[in-house]
Design a protein around this motif. Structure first.
Motif: not given
Length: 87
Positions: A12-36
């Motif tokens: 929680r309350e991690c600015h690097l985590c917010e940026a990572a969430r955006e990257v992982v979400g974008r890449v996962a969506a592009d390749v059609g992979a689920p993520w958690s």
């Protein structure tokens, strides 16, 4: 075709985590992979293992990146993981 399992370990309350969430979400969506996402705040085992490294990306259970998640590296890792199961 193998679809890699992507897990983003955050806190929680991690600015690097917010940026990572955006990257992982974008890449996962592009390749059609689920993520958690798993919070170390809620898991003593994860906190002990990754306390100084969050955010952390795991692909098929293997740590692949931490702190600043590199989008190009994640794409290469997912492509390699998919290809490994085609053989």
């Amino acid at each position: 075709m193998h679809i890699p399992e992507i897990v983003l370990v955050t806190r929680r309350e991690c600015h690097l985590c917010e940026a990572a969430r955006e990257v992982v979400g974008r890449v996962a969506a592009d390749v059609g992979a689920p993520w958690s996402e798993r919070l170390i705040d809620d898991d003593a085992e994860l906190a002990a293992r990754f306390a100084e490294e969050v955010p952390v990306v795991l692909v098929d259970g293997v740590q692949r990146d931490f702190w600043k998640i590199d989008e190009a590296r994640l794409r290469r890792t997912l492509a390699a993981a998919s290809r490994a199961f085609e053989r």
